[in-house]
Design a protein around this motif. Structure first.
Motif, PDB file in Angstrom:
ATOM      1  N   LEU A  23       0.541  -0.811  -0.015  1.00  0.00           N
ATOM      2  CA  LEU A  23       0.009   0.044   0.019  1.00  0.00           C
ATOM      3  C   LEU A  23       0.993   1.005   0.631  1.00  0.00           C
ATOM      4  O   LEU A  23       0.826   2.011  -0.461  1.00  0.00           O
ATOM      5  CB  LEU A  23      -0.978  -0.147   1.153  1.00  0.00           C
ATOM      6  N   GLN A  24       1.757   0.735   0.697  1.00  0.00           N
ATOM      7  CA  GLN A  24       2.873   2.318   1.053  1.00  0.00           C
ATOM      8  C   GLN A  24       3.528   2.729  -0.420  1.00  0.00           C
ATOM      9  O   GLN A  24       3.610   3.716  -1.015  1.00  0.00           O
ATOM     10  CB  GLN A  24       3.825   2.240   1.796  1.00  0.00           C
ATOM     11  N   LEU A  25       3.930   1.650  -1.467  1.00  0.00           N
ATOM     12  CA  LEU A  25       4.720   1.563  -2.665  1.00  0.00           C
ATOM     13  C   LEU A  25       3.706   2.115  -3.506  1.00  0.00           C
ATOM     14  O   LEU A  25       3.779   3.060  -4.434  1.00  0.00           O
ATOM     15  CB  LEU A  25       4.813   0.080  -2.758  1.00  0.00           C
ATOM     16  N   LEU A  26       2.380   1.699  -3.382  1.00  0.00           N
ATOM     17  CA  LEU A  26       1.104   2.481  -4.525  1.00  0.00           C
ATOM     18  C   LEU A  26       0.901   3.725  -3.738  1.00  0.00           C
ATOM     19  O   LEU A  26       0.493   4.563  -4.446  1.00  0.00           O
ATOM     20  CB  LEU A  26      -0.370   1.708  -4.370  1.00  0.00           C
ATOM     21  N   ASN A  27       1.214   4.365  -3.044  1.00  0.00           N
ATOM     22  CA  ASN A  27       1.417   5.702  -2.305  1.00  0.00           C
ATOM     23  C   ASN A  27      -0.796   6.185  -2.018  1.00  0.00           C
ATOM     24  O   ASN A  27      -1.065   6.837  -2.453  1.00  0.00           O
ATOM     25  CB  ASN A  27       1.662   6.799  -3.483  1.00  0.00           C
ATOM     26  N   TYR A  28      -0.561   5.223  -1.223  1.00  0.00           N
ATOM     27  CA  TYR A  28      -2.096   5.049   0.019  1.00  0.00           C
ATOM     28  C   TYR A  28      -1.889   5.667   1.010  1.00  0.00           C
ATOM     29  O   TYR A  28      -0.658   6.733   1.325  1.00  0.00           O
ATOM     30  CB  TYR A  28      -2.163   4.218   0.289  1.00  0.00           C
ATOM     31  N   SER A  29      -2.860   6.858   1.014  1.00  0.00           N
ATOM     32  CA  SER A  29      -2.583   8.076   2.598  1.00  0.00           C
ATOM     33  C   SER A  29      -2.231   7.361   3.672  1.00  0.00           C
ATOM     34  O   SER A  29      -2.684   6.229   4.044  1.00  0.00           O
ATOM     35  CB  SER A  29      -4.345   8.439   2.519  1.00  0.00           C
ATOM     36  N   TYR A 187      -8.289   7.863  -2.458  1.00  0.00           N
ATOM     37  CA  TYR A 187      -7.376   8.048  -2.911  1.00  0.00           C
ATOM     38  C   TYR A 187      -6.935   9.162  -4.076  1.00  0.00           C
ATOM     39  O   TYR A 187      -6.128   9.306  -5.330  1.00  0.00           O
ATOM     40  CB  TYR A 187      -6.289   6.940  -3.105  1.00  0.00           C
ATOM     41  N   LYS A 188      -8.515  10.044  -4.700  1.00  0.00           N
ATOM     42  CA  LYS A 188      -8.205  10.741  -5.692  1.00  0.00           C
ATOM     43  C   LYS A 188      -7.584  12.014  -5.106  1.00  0.00           C
ATOM     44  O   LYS A 188      -7.988  12.809  -4.496  1.00  0.00           O
ATOM     45  CB  LYS A 188     -10.217  10.487  -6.342  1.00  0.00           C
ATOM     46  N   GLU A 189      -7.203  12.557  -6.207  1.00  0.00           N
ATOM     47  CA  GLU A 189      -6.521  14.653  -6.186  1.00  0.00           C
ATOM     48  C   GLU A 189      -7.699  15.184  -6.595  1.00  0.00           C
ATOM     49  O   GLU A 189      -8.544  14.790  -7.237  1.00  0.00           O
ATOM     50  CB  GLU A 189      -5.300  14.390  -6.659  1.00  0.00           C
ATOM     51  N   ARG A 190      -7.626  16.151  -6.537  1.00  0.00           N
ATOM     52  CA  ARG A 190      -8.855  17.026  -7.258  1.00  0.00           C
ATOM     53  C   ARG A 190      -7.765  18.389  -6.448  1.00  0.00           C
ATOM     54  O   ARG A 190      -7.440  18.230  -6.033  1.00  0.00           O
ATOM     55  CB  ARG A 190      -9.873  17.088  -6.700  1.00  0.00           C
ATOM     56  N   LEU A 191      -8.795  19.942  -7.544  1.00  0.00           N
ATOM     57  CA  LEU A 191      -8.489  20.571  -7.488  1.00  0.00           C
ATOM     58  C   LEU A 191      -9.641  21.591  -6.933  1.00  0.00           C
ATOM     59  O   LEU A 191     -10.636  21.828  -7.632  1.00  0.00           O
ATOM     60  CB  LEU A 191      -7.738  21.536  -8.761  1.00  0.00           C
ATOM     61  N   VAL A 192      -9.613  22.195  -5.685  1.00  0.00           N
ATOM     62  CA  VAL A 192     -10.357  23.567  -5.363  1.00  0.00           C
ATOM     63  C   VAL A 192     -10.368  24.523  -4.927  1.00  0.00           C
ATOM     64  O   VAL A 192      -9.187  25.023  -4.696  1.00  0.00           O
ATOM     65  CB  VAL A 192     -10.631  22.500  -4.141  1.00  0.00           C
ATOM     66  N   PRO A 193     -10.976  25.452  -6.167  1.00  0.00           N
ATOM     67  CA  PRO A 193     -10.868  26.896  -6.037  1.00  0.00           C
ATOM     68  C   PRO A 193     -11.596  27.574  -4.978  1.00  0.00           C
ATOM     69  O   PRO A 193     -12.078  27.146  -3.863  1.00  0.00           O
ATOM     70  CB  PRO A 193     -12.069  27.114  -7.255  1.00  0.00           C
ATOM     71  N   MET A 194     -10.368  28.846  -4.700  1.00  0.00           N
ATOM     72  CA  MET A 194     -10.735  29.400  -3.009  1.00  0.00           C
ATOM     73  C   MET A 194     -11.600  30.381  -3.299  1.00  0.00           C
ATOM     74  O   MET A 194     -10.712  31.314  -4.425  1.00  0.00           O
ATOM     75  CB  MET A 194      -9.087  29.803  -2.426  1.00  0.00           C
ATOM     76  N   ALA A 195     -12.090  31.149  -2.814  1.00  0.00           N
ATOM     77  CA  ALA A 195     -12.938  32.294  -3.069  1.00  0.00           C
ATOM     78  C   ALA A 195     -12.050  33.209  -2.319  1.00  0.00           C
ATOM     79  O   ALA A 195     -11.124  32.389  -1.609  1.00  0.00           O
ATOM     80  CB  ALA A 195     -14.795  31.782  -1.989  1.00  0.00           C
ATOM     81  N   GLU A 196     -12.198  34.711  -2.895  1.00  0.00           N
ATOM     82  CA  GLU A 196     -11.369  35.784  -2.282  1.00  0.00           C
ATOM     83  C   GLU A 196     -11.673  35.664  -0.803  1.00  0.00           C
ATOM     84  O   GLU A 196     -10.481  35.487  -0.379  1.00  0.00           O
ATOM     85  CB  GLU A 196     -11.857  36.499  -2.457  1.00  0.00           C
ATOM     86  N   LYS A 197     -12.545  35.086   0.342  1.00  0.00           N
ATOM     87  CA  LYS A 197     -12.379  35.639   1.904  1.00  0.00           C
ATOM     88  C   LYS A 197     -11.322  34.270   1.897  1.00  0.00           C
ATOM     89  O   LYS A 197     -10.882  34.048   3.329  1.00  0.00           O
ATOM     90  CB  LYS A 197     -13.350  35.052   1.838  1.00  0.00           C
ATOM     91  N   SER A 198     -11.479  32.966   1.882  1.00  0.00           N
ATOM     92  CA  SER A 198     -10.961  31.770   1.842  1.00  0.00           C
ATOM     93  C   SER A 198      -9.316  31.946   2.061  1.00  0.00           C
ATOM     94  O   SER A 198      -8.943  31.996   2.387  1.00  0.00           O
ATOM     95  CB  SER A 198     -11.952  30.612   1.429  1.00  0.00           C
ATOM     96  N   TYR A 199      -9.099  32.409   0.870  1.00  0.00           N
ATOM     97  CA  TYR A 199      -7.783  33.088   0.478  1.00  0.00           C
ATOM     98  C   TYR A 199      -6.855  33.535   1.283  1.00  0.00           C
ATOM     99  O   TYR A 199      -5.796  33.162   1.408  1.00  0.00           O
ATOM    100  CB  TYR A 199      -8.204  33.436  -1.625  1.00  0.00           C
ATOM    101  N   GLN A 200      -7.523  34.872   1.586  1.00  0.00           N
ATOM    102  CA  GLN A 200      -7.064  36.260   1.845  1.00  0.00           C
ATOM    103  C   GLN A 200      -6.720  34.802   3.880  1.00  0.00           C
ATOM    104  O   GLN A 200      -5.477  35.543   4.460  1.00  0.00           O
ATOM    105  CB  GLN A 200      -7.791  37.004   2.612  1.00  0.00           C
ATOM    106  N   ALA A 201      -8.064  34.562   4.212  1.00  0.00           N
ATOM    107  CA  ALA A 201      -7.278  33.664   5.388  1.00  0.00           C
ATOM    108  C   ALA A 201      -6.632  33.155   5.623  1.00  0.00           C
ATOM    109  O   ALA A 201      -5.482  32.307   6.376  1.00  0.00           O
ATOM    110  CB  ALA A 201      -9.190  33.216   5.998  1.00  0.00           C
ATOM    111  N   ILE A 202      -6.728  31.799   4.577  1.00  0.00           N
ATOM    112  CA  ILE A 202      -5.387  31.162   4.255  1.00  0.00           C
ATOM    113  C   ILE A 202      -3.626  31.526   4.213  1.00  0.00           C
ATOM    114  O   ILE A 202      -3.015  31.295   4.800  1.00  0.00           O
ATOM    115  CB  ILE A 202      -5.813  30.376   3.339  1.00  0.00           C
ATOM    116  N   ILE A 203      -3.539  32.176   3.353  1.00  0.00           N
ATOM    117  CA  ILE A 203      -2.193  32.923   2.810  1.00  0.00           C
ATOM    118  C   ILE A 203      -1.958  33.800   4.541  1.00  0.00           C
ATOM    119  O   ILE A 203      -0.764  33.640   4.785  1.00  0.00           O
ATOM    120  CB  ILE A 203      -2.620  33.842   2.251  1.00  0.00           C
ATOM    121  N   PHE A 204      -2.828  34.560   4.856  1.00  0.00           N
ATOM    122  CA  PHE A 204      -2.912  35.695   6.270  1.00  0.00           C
ATOM    123  C   PHE A 204      -1.689  34.554   7.489  1.00  0.00           C
ATOM    124  O   PHE A 204      -1.311  34.621   8.439  1.00  0.00           O
ATOM    125  CB  PHE A 204      -3.729  36.655   6.986  1.00  0.00           C
TER     126      PHE A 204
END
Length: 300
Positions: A23-29, A187-204
């Protein structure tokens, strides 16, 4: 195989270790592997109780009988029948174990197991007024800034608890304001868009509060524990969110996953199409997203 099964059960132990390494070799979480290791261990205990001490004795019907036993069992703490979700996790592990045996040439046994039906209860979610109360309950301290980032991740971006705990600095794509979820369910990847408020909170939080929390050396994990200066585990994140809910005087029994339910419900109420919400949440099937249609017309 005979050389590793000289003692009762010793061969199973080695196979269990080999399965975990596979499982580790297959990059499971890394967050899910311990649970899968434990599930296989429970199956091995069942086999040993049936006097099956070597791999040569394994049959396809063993897995079928084991799952049938689980369907009749009750939880040790609850005294209630095991949930369909719990049983399906064991089915998933048994299928993976069978695949491991075949791919490594250890056995040709295959398990023909079907997932059991999962009874879904209506998801608990917060209204927009309650979400605002949650944000209002956040302090102006360093930990408050971290709380804001947590709300941005679990509510604003709808991440699961595992996904938020696994989040690393490299996963925040600042030029596109996107979160790269690498440790998603199944074990699926995805891209999640950040709203401006969320983005600013995370970056700060990352630029100002996170450096003040680091004490145990550099780490890529986004969320840092205040006491030890190390990456926060799932339980710590869950406890922090529960404390925030209590401070906001919200009476509902909600946790981190309820924030995910909340953003999904609010997006649907605002008119977003179900297919887009499915992509946002990382659901493998639209059936998983359909549950929110029952909440669409409720008071936001």
């Amino acid at each position: 195989m005979a050389q590793i099964t000289t003692l009762p059960g010793s061969g199973w132990i080695l196979l269990q270790q080999g399965f975990t390494e596979w499982l580790q070799l297959l990059n499971y979480s890394p967050l899910s592997i311990p649970g899968m290791h434990q599930a296989l261990q429970e199956f091995i205990k069942y086999l040993l109780a049936e006097n099956k001490t070597t791999l040569a004795q394994l049959e396809a019907t063993d897995a079928t009988a084991y799952i049938a036993q689980l369907r009749q069992a009750t939880g040790k703490r609850t005294g209630r029948p095991l949930s369909g979700s719990h049983i399906n996790k064991h089915i998933q592990v048994l299928k993976l174990f069978s695949k491991y045996l075949r791919e490594t040439g250890k056995s040709t046994v295959g398990f023909a197991l079907q997932r059991v039906e999962e009874t879904r209860s209506k998801p608990q979610y917060l209204t927009k007024t309650e979400i605002n109360a949650l944000y209002d309950a956040v302090s102006n301290s360093v930990l408050g800034i971290r709380d804001q980032a947590m709300l941005a991740v679990f509510y604003g971006c709808g991440l699961r608890l595992n996904e938020g705990a696994s989040l690393e600095l490299k996963d925040i794509i600042t030029d596109r304001k996107i979160l790269h979820v690498r440790k998603g369910k199944h074990y699926k990847e995805r891209l999640v868009p950040m709203a401006e408020k969320s983005y600013q909170a995370i970056i700060f939080y990352i630029n100002y509060a996170r450096p003040q929390l680091l004490q145990a050396g550099p780490t890529e994990r986004v969320f840092i524990d205040a006491n030890r200066g190390r990456p926060m585990q799932k339980q710590s994140l869950y406890i922090r969110i529960k404390a925030l809910v209590k401070r906001a005087k919200i009476k509902k029994k909600v946790g981190a996953h309820s924030l995910r339910h909340s953003i999904a419900t609010h997006l649907l109420q605002s008119g977003m199409k179900l297919e887009r919400i499915q992509q946002f949440l990382g659901h493998s099937s639209l059936d998983s997203t359909q549950i929110y249609t029952h909440l669409k017309n409720e008071q936001p």
